[in-house]
Write an enzyme that holds these catalytic residues in place. Sequence first.
Site, short mmCIF file in Angstrom:
data_model
loop_
_atom_site.label_atom_id
_atom_site.label_comp_id
_atom_site.label_asym_id
_atom_site.label_seq_id
_atom_site.Cartn_x
_atom_site.Cartn_y
_atom_site.Cartn_z
N GLU A 50 83.97 -19.66 26.94
CA GLU A 50 82.66 -20.68 26.39
C GLU A 50 82.61 -21.46 25.87
OE1 GLU A 50 81.75 -18.68 22.63
OE2 GLU A 50 81.89 -16.17 23.18
N ASP A 61 78.86 -22.74 11.98
CA ASP A 61 80.23 -22.58 12.35
C ASP A 61 81.33 -23.26 11.30
OD1 ASP A 61 80.06 -22.98 15.22
OD2 ASP A 61 79.60 -24.64 15.65
#
Length: 270
Positions: A50, A61
Amino acid sequence: MTQKKENRITARLREDRKLLLAYYMPEFPVAGSTLPVLEALQDGGADIIELGIPFSDPVGDGPVIQNAAHIAIRNGVSVRSLLELVRKARAGEGCRKITVPILLMGYSNPLIAYGGDCFLHDAVKAGVDGLLIPDLPPEESADFLQRAKSLGLTVVYLISPVTPPERIEWIDSLSTDFSYCLAVNATTGTAKLADASTEASVDRYLERVRLHARKKFVVGFGIRDRARVEHMWRLADGAVVGTALLEHIAGAPNPGEAARRAGEFWRGLR
């Protein structure tokens, strides 16, 4: 008529074995790191890589990936330059040819700024295999994601611990090859899975996903070592490791050292 080449992610999932997926933010920790790190991850046995699309406000995040995104932007990473890095990786320009499946993961804003249809066509041309766009729910993105599928891109959707059974079944039906399960409701890298009660809760959640999903699913967030990987393999079809990888290569003074650290860490997970 020329037969359409099978998507690399589709082919990888047909191998019918447990998968180990790497999440990496391009050009972290220093400019020029991407191609050497991709080569090291491929050599270390990453099944799917990824690649993060850096964004200035990555709300989902944790601090490690936020910092990596800011460094990537500072080092000149844009959607266009990221696609060029993928193209070089596929062509073997600056590294050995990268054949492992590549999934782009990032927020919708940079893709919209690039131009949705242009992005999809350029991604396919560069050698991208799939997309995971966390802030683009299927209810609001049916046309865009259908176009992605029509171009041969794998589209991955998220499942969380609070996703009800009927929605798990719906997301599973929409995902091209597999779904991505968030181990806990937390930002990336902040989840702690070692606590017994948390681990039991995650186990019950993944058992529920298995009951309602017909396709494969992988699990990420909070997976940091071989023991966690093996535990998740017992419950899911794959484990994703990202924050721990970025922590391991942080501070590397040059691309070669970043690649060495990435390979060392990844071999330890296998």
